[in-house]
Motif scaffolding. Structure first.
Motif, short mmCIF file in Angstrom:
data_model
loop_
_atom_site.label_atom_id
_atom_site.label_comp_id
_atom_site.label_asym_id
_atom_site.label_seq_id
_atom_site.Cartn_x
_atom_site.Cartn_y
_atom_site.Cartn_z
N VAL A 127 28.38 48.95 48.30
CA VAL A 127 29.30 49.57 47.50
C VAL A 127 28.75 50.25 46.17
O VAL A 127 27.80 49.47 45.74
N CYS B 52 35.18 45.68 48.51
CA CYS B 52 35.75 47.05 48.26
C CYS B 52 35.33 47.79 49.37
O CYS B 52 34.11 47.93 49.77
N GLN C 296 28.53 44.17 45.38
CA GLN C 296 28.77 44.05 46.51
C GLN C 296 27.95 45.01 47.67
O GLN C 296 27.43 46.08 47.28
N ASN D 86 29.76 46.56 41.71
CA ASN D 86 28.39 46.98 42.32
C ASN D 86 27.68 45.97 42.82
O ASN D 86 26.33 46.32 43.22
N CYS E 202 34.80 50.85 50.06
CA CYS E 202 33.83 52.13 49.84
C CYS E 202 33.74 52.30 48.25
O CYS E 202 34.29 51.87 47.47
N GLY E 203 32.57 53.11 47.91
CA GLY E 203 32.34 53.69 46.60
C GLY E 203 33.20 54.39 46.14
O GLY E 203 34.06 55.02 46.65
#
Length: 221
Positions: free
Chosen positions: A178, A145, A175, A173, A147-148
């Motif tokens: 992220v 992913c 990753q 979470n 970005c968060g």
């Protein structure tokens, strides 16, 4: 909220657009629920997110996917709808060449499309995902992913059981770099009946804090 019509990949698309008074304001695009199940840009949650971004000083747009309202074309199983959203981003970036950031937000089916677009457009700097259909769509493409973001779900959702979304959040979470802010809304079902204010408050809290953090970092430089 001026009405706009812009070129999509399968005909003209209908939207509502608010232009910020700030020349370099960040941008936000809001995506509505499933076109075949009554989803439109006037959906209550879609509209609430639109107004929240407007309140935060963004230039913001919501629009109808192909075949909805006055948007031309026909439903395309998600693939064409991703292209529609990309065309909406293109239009917003053309109108706002000096924007200071780009956010995308989606509700239900719109959350799935928004996350697909996130993987295709590296300039997207933040996202909001409300009631993502994690039990019926494969979100495995979020690897990694970029970005968060903020994910919201109701604990009384009858269409998408909350544990399926929590499983997705836990996976994301893990990753590196992220961080997903996951907020469960007590008593909210999939349509978030009587919970639009909860969505607005969470969005404004999350996005507002990130904007403030960036402003502090710029001031420190």
């Amino acid at each position: 909220m001026p009405e706009v019509m812009f070129a999509g990949p399968d005909g003209r698309l209908e939207g509502r657009y608010h232009h910020s008074s700030e020349s370099n304001a960040p941008l936000a695009l809001i995506l509505h629920p499933h076109p075949l199940h009554g989803g439109t840009m006037n959906n209550r949650i879609t509209y609430s997110m639109y107004r929240s971004f407007e309140k935060l000083g963004f230039s913001v747009m919501r629009f109808n996917f192909r075949g909805v309202g006055r948007s031309q074309g026909r439903y395309d199983g998600g693939i064409g709808e991703i292209a529609d959203a990309a065309a909406a981003l293109d239009w917003m970036q053309m109108v706002n060449p000096n924007s200071s950031g780009l956010w995308i937000a989606g509700y239900s089916f719109g959350a799935f499309v928004s996350m697909q677009l996130l993987m295709r457009r590296p300039e997207i700097s933040g996202w909001i995902s409300v009631a993502p259909p994690a039990n019926s769509y494969d979100f495995g493409f979020l690897a990694p992913c970029p970005c968060g973001g903020l994910m919201l779900h109701g604990d009384a959702d009858e269409l998408v059981p909350e544990p399926s979304v929590r499983k997705l959040v836990d996976k994301l979470n893990t990753q590196k770099g992220v961080s997903i802010d996951y907020r469960v809304c007590p008593g909210a079902d999939h349509v978030f009946a009587s919970h639009a204010d909860t969505v607005s408050a969470a969005l404004e809290d999350y996005v507002g804090k990130i904007i403030a953090r960036k402003a502090l970092a710029l001031a420190a430089d």
